[in-house]
Design an enzyme around this catalytic site. Structure first.
Site, PDB file in Angstrom:
ATOM      1  N   ASP A  73       0.518  -1.363  -0.095  1.00 54.42           N
ATOM      2  CA  ASP A  73      -0.483   0.010  -0.362  1.00 54.42           C
ATOM      3  C   ASP A  73       0.909   1.319   0.235  1.00 54.42           C
ATOM      4  OD1 ASP A  73      -1.746  -1.861  -0.131  1.00 54.42           O
ATOM      5  OD2 ASP A  73      -2.561  -1.368   1.971  1.00 54.42           O
ATOM      6  N   LYS A 121       1.718   2.233  -4.743  1.00 60.82           N
ATOM      7  CA  LYS A 121       2.679   1.809  -6.452  1.00 60.82           C
ATOM      8  C   LYS A 121       1.296   1.836  -7.372  1.00 60.82           C
ATOM      9  CE  LYS A 121       2.214  -2.341  -4.502  1.00 60.82           C
ATOM     10  NZ  LYS A 121       2.022  -1.869  -3.152  1.00 60.82           N
ATOM     11  N   GLY A 158      -4.465  -4.306  -3.581  1.00 60.06           N
ATOM     12  CA  GLY A 158      -5.575  -3.499  -3.537  1.00 60.06           C
ATOM     13  C   GLY A 158      -4.685  -1.577  -4.238  1.00 60.06           C
ATOM     14  N   HIS A 159      -5.028  -1.698  -5.810  1.00 59.93           N
ATOM     15  CA  HIS A 159      -3.944  -0.210  -6.227  1.00 59.93           C
ATOM     16  C   HIS A 159      -4.814   0.421  -6.695  1.00 59.93           C
ATOM     17  CE1 HIS A 159      -0.115  -3.461  -7.587  1.00 59.93           C
ATOM     18  NE2 HIS A 159      -0.509  -3.399  -5.942  1.00 59.93           N
ATOM     19  N   GLN A 211       1.938  -6.207  -3.161  1.00 58.60           N
ATOM     20  CA  GLN A 211       2.411  -5.932  -1.722  1.00 58.60           C
ATOM     21  C   GLN A 211       3.491  -5.364  -1.682  1.00 58.60           C
ATOM     22  OE1 GLN A 211       1.186  -9.189  -3.164  1.00 58.60           O
ATOM     23  NE2 GLN A 211      -0.207  -8.474  -2.847  1.00 58.60           N
TER      24      GLN A 211
HETATM   25  P1  GDP Z   1      -0.801   0.511  -3.235  1.00 56.77           P
HETATM   26  O1  GDP Z   1      -1.642  -0.709  -3.016  1.00 56.77           O
HETATM   27  O2  GDP Z   1       0.180   0.658  -3.283  1.00 56.77           O
HETATM   28  O3  GDP Z   1      -0.880   0.372  -4.451  1.00 56.77           O
HETATM   29  O4  GDP Z   1      -1.033   1.726  -2.782  1.00 56.77           O
HETATM   30  P2  GDP Z   1      -3.551   1.615  -2.836  1.00 56.77           P
HETATM   31  O5  GDP Z   1      -3.199   1.667  -3.193  1.00 56.77           O
HETATM   32  O6  GDP Z   1      -3.443   0.512  -1.733  1.00 56.77           O
HETATM   33  O7  GDP Z   1      -2.930   2.399  -1.151  1.00 56.77           O
HETATM   34  C1  GDP Z   1      -2.566   4.395  -1.053  1.00 56.77           C
HETATM   35  C2  GDP Z   1      -3.540   5.126  -1.115  1.00 56.77           C
HETATM   36  O8  GDP Z   1      -2.823   5.574  -1.060  1.00 56.77           O
HETATM   37  C3  GDP Z   1      -4.205   4.565  -2.585  1.00 56.77           C
HETATM   38  O9  GDP Z   1      -5.664   5.243  -1.777  1.00 56.77           O
HETATM   39  C4  GDP Z   1      -4.233   6.217  -2.665  1.00 56.77           C
HETATM   40  O10 GDP Z   1      -4.587   7.090  -3.620  1.00 56.77           O
HETATM   41  C5  GDP Z   1      -3.244   6.944  -1.825  1.00 56.77           C
HETATM   42  N1  GDP Z   1      -2.081   8.003  -2.192  1.00 56.77           N
HETATM   43  C6  GDP Z   1      -1.202   7.634  -3.457  1.00 56.77           C
HETATM   44  N2  GDP Z   1       0.443   8.534  -3.292  1.00 56.77           N
HETATM   45  C7  GDP Z   1      -0.663   9.461  -2.693  1.00 56.77           C
HETATM   46  C8  GDP Z   1       0.216  10.955  -2.091  1.00 56.77           C
HETATM   47  O11 GDP Z   1       1.071  11.400  -2.292  1.00 56.77           O
HETATM   48  N3  GDP Z   1      -0.398  11.427  -0.767  1.00 56.77           N
HETATM   49  C9  GDP Z   1      -1.746  10.816  -0.405  1.00 56.77           C
HETATM   50  N4  GDP Z   1      -2.497  12.021   0.113  1.00 56.77           N
HETATM   51  N5  GDP Z   1      -1.833   9.930  -1.174  1.00 56.77           N
HETATM   52  C10 GDP Z   1      -1.498   9.017  -1.852  1.00 56.77           C
HETATM   53  P1  IMO Z   2      -1.011  -4.209  -2.822  1.00 55.67           P
HETATM   54  O1  IMO Z   2      -0.732  -4.626  -3.716  1.00 55.67           O
HETATM   55  C1  IMO Z   2      -1.221  -4.468   2.421  1.00 55.67           C
HETATM   56  C2  IMO Z   2      -0.839  -8.437   3.052  1.00 55.67           C
HETATM   57  C3  IMO Z   2      -2.366  -8.844   4.487  1.00 55.67           C
HETATM   58  C4  IMO Z   2      -1.879 -10.051   5.176  1.00 55.67           C
HETATM   59  C5  IMO Z   2      -0.644 -10.672   4.861  1.00 55.67           C
HETATM   60  C6  IMO Z   2      -0.865 -11.940   3.294  1.00 55.67           C
HETATM   61  O2  IMO Z   2      -2.348  -3.498  -2.286  1.00 55.67           O
HETATM   62  O3  IMO Z   2      -0.111  -3.162  -1.508  1.00 55.67           O
HETATM   63  P2  IMO Z   2      -2.801 -12.637   1.515  1.00 55.67           P
HETATM   64  O4  IMO Z   2      -3.794 -12.381   1.607  1.00 55.67           O
HETATM   65  O5  IMO Z   2      -1.587 -11.855   1.098  1.00 55.67           O
HETATM   66  O6  IMO Z   2      -2.090 -14.094   2.130  1.00 55.67           O
HETATM   67  O7  IMO Z   2      -1.826 -11.746   3.192  1.00 55.67           O
HETATM   68  O8  IMO Z   2       0.065  -9.491   3.442  1.00 55.67           O
HETATM   69  N1  IMO Z   2      -1.274  -8.144   2.294  1.00 55.67           N
HETATM   70  C7  IMO Z   2      -1.163  -6.998   1.887  1.00 55.67           C
HETATM   71  N2  IMO Z   2      -0.990  -6.158   2.819  1.00 55.67           N
HETATM   72  N3  IMO Z   2      -1.392  -4.525   0.692  1.00 55.67           N
HETATM   73  C8  IMO Z   2      -1.133  -5.833  -0.092  1.00 55.67           C
HETATM   74  O9  IMO Z   2      -1.033  -5.709  -1.719  1.00 55.67           O
HETATM   75  C9  IMO Z   2      -1.504  -6.994   0.424  1.00 55.67           C
HETATM   76  N4  IMO Z   2      -1.294  -8.442  -0.266  1.00 55.67           N
HETATM   77  C10 IMO Z   2      -1.152  -8.818   1.181  1.00 55.67           C
HETATM   78  O10 IMO Z   2      -3.145  -8.116   4.969  1.00 55.67           O
HETATM   79  O11 IMO Z   2      -1.151  -9.498   6.571  1.00 55.67           O
HETATM   80 MG    MG Z   3      -3.106  -1.272  -1.651  1.00 55.55          MG
END
Ligand code: GDP
Ligand code: IMO
Ligand code: MG
Length: 420
Positions: free
Chosen positions: A13, A16, A40-41, A217
């Site tokens: 999270d 990416k 979850g991107h 991840q």
């Molecule tokens: P990912 O899994 O690495 O793609 O990241 P996620 O989407 O799970 O979580 C990142 C969260 O931060 C999302 O809600 C994005 O919209 C938000 N986000 C990404 N970059 C920034 C930033 O520079 N500032 C803020 N405030 N939010 C951001």
């Molecule tokens: P993105 O790509 C954050 C975590 C789960 C748990 C562990 C194992 O959005 O960054 P799993 O379901 O893979 O067997 O769970 O990994 N986890 C993540 N945490 N971002 C993710 O993906 C994750 N994918 C798995 O919360 O701790």
């Molecule tokens: Mg994510």
């Protein structure tokens, strides 16, 4: 033509998806090589927010071919929903989505097994997307693969093999006939996308196409290098790219993504976690709730010691620091630079020892200004620039990208850095 990768450096999270979205307009191919629907991107394209789980983020750019390579696992039913959601936005995937015939398939049985494990003492706080059991079956050589979904007999054999081994772990027996019907129907819908993606990518490389590998991840969740056993079940570091895509290659440009602070969702130790009001402030200000499960993310300070360790493992060539805007108004900030009594450059393999580590912090002055509308490094407050400099000096990798908001345009590049 350079190949590049965007990889998470923390526990996922890191933002990416947002960065892949910014960079994939210039790419010919966007490739997911590990993980599955646990990802979850989050991206904010013109049609509004979308969260991608299986699909590479390049699906949002019409020029880009998107590959779900062989290292991935996929839940065919959820994948079909996701394809429909993207196509509803007028984005056609027919010729732009390629799914490896070797991808591991998550069946309803794997979802049940994952949910069951999560109820017991060996829980890891998984996303309950069946990831662990699906990978386990691949390595136990009883897995169902994408190619099996295209043939009645192959699917029947694969399901019977898997169920014969796993049934003893379940209270209710999985219904092979029902699974067969559902998965075969899904297979027919996915047929146009399924192919040998390793071959496709080898050809793309030979033709000098631009290829971006999208990690899911983060390094601390890597099944070997991460905080085992509180990890996911795939290789999330750069080392996962070769086997996961079927290419022998190390990308020239490895962009490692880290938040300016740190989060973790799920169980497991997190040395720099803030369990007080400041952690709650980070959660609220950063909107730190899981993009896949909605769970509140645990929040804490950035851990530069761990960051330096994982950068070395993945050969990171430049850092992308995201969510710097969230730190505005926090007053004095802390950055983790080591652990009390821990002298080695790496992290302990023993999870008990890792859990017992007490971080050593360096305090750095914060800033009050809202920086979310800024679009260049020079405009940042001096203390924000000093923090970035401290990070790159400590980690020994330059900061190439800074992100100050969730929108596509809210990131900027250090001078002279490649934009794609
Ligand atoms: P990912 O899994 O690495 O793609 O990241 P996620 O989407 O799970 O979580 C990142 C969260 O931060 C999302 O809600 C994005 O919209 C938000 N986000 C990404 N970059 C920034 C930033 O520079 N500032 C803020 N405030 N939010 C951001
Ligand atoms: P993105 O790509 C954050 C975590 C789960 C748990 C562990 C194992 O959005 O960054 P799993 O379901 O893979 O067997 O769970 O990994 N986890 C993540 N945490 N971002 C993710 O993906 C994750 N994918 C798995 O919360 O701790
Ligand atoms: Mg994510």
């Amino acid at each position: 033509m350079p190949t590049s990768a965007i990889l998470g450096l923390q526990w996922g999270d890191e933002g990416k998806g947002k960065l892949v979205d910014s960079l994939s307009a210039q790419q010919d191919f966007c490739v997911r090589f590990q993980g599955g629907g646990n990802a979850g991107h989050t991206v904010y394209p013109p049609g509004g927010k979308i969260v991608l789980h299986h699909l590479p983020t390049g699906v949002l750019h019409g020029n880009c071919v998107n590959v779900m390579a062989q290292g991935m696992v996929a839940d065919p039913l959820k994948l079909l929903d996701e394809i429909a959601e993207v196509e509803k936005r007028g984005l056609k995937l027919a010729s732009r989505l390629k799914i490896s015939d070797r991808c591991a398939v998550t069946t309803p049985m794997h979802l049940t097994l994952d949910a069951g494990r999560e109820e017991g003492e060996t829980r890891v706080g998984s996303t309950k997307r069946g990831i662990g059991p699906t990978y386990a079956d691949r390595y136990d050589r009883i897995g169902v693969r994408m190619a099996d979904l295209l043939d009645d007999a192959a699917l029947k054999d694969a399901l019977e093999r898997a169920v014969s081994v796993r049934a003893c772990q379940m209270t209710a027996q999985p219904d092979i006939k029902a699974m067969h019907a559902t998965l075969r129907a899904a297979g027919e819908k996915l047929r146009p996308y399924i192919c040998d993606t390793a071959l496709l990518l080898a050809e793309a490389l030979r033709e000098d196409q631009r290829i971006l590998f999208e990690g899911a991840q983060g390094a601390m969740l890597d099944v070997i290098q991460g905080t085992y056993p509180f990890v996911t079940s795939s290789h999330t570091t750069a080392a996962g790219i070769a086997a996961g895509s079927g290419l022998l290659l190390a990308p020239q440009d490895v962009i490692g993504v880290s938040k300016a602070y740190c989060t973790r969702v799920g169980d497991g130790p997190f040395p720099t976690e803030l369990k007080d009001v400041r952690g709650e402030q980070l959660r609220q200000k950063g909107g730190e709730f899981g993009a896949t499960t909605g769970r509140p993310r645990r929040c804490g300070w950035i851990d530069l010691f761990a960051l330096r360790y994982v950068c070395r493992i993945s050969g990171v060539t430049r850092l992308a620091i995201t969510k710097l805007d969230v730190l505005s108004g926090f007053g004095e900030l802390q950055v983790g630079v080591g652990y009390e009594g821990w002298q080695q450059p790496g992290l302990p393999a023993d999870i008990g020892r890792f859990a017992a580590l007490k971080p050593v912090y360096k305090s750095v002055p914060g800033w009050d200004e809202d920086i979310s509308k800024l679009r260049s490094l020079n405009e940042l407050p001096a203390n924000a620039r000093a923090l970035l400099r401290f990070i790159e000096d400590f980690v020994e990798v330059p900061v190439g990208i800074v992100s100050v908001g969730p929108e596509r345009e809210a990131s900027f590049f250090s001078e002279g850095a490649p934009k794609g």
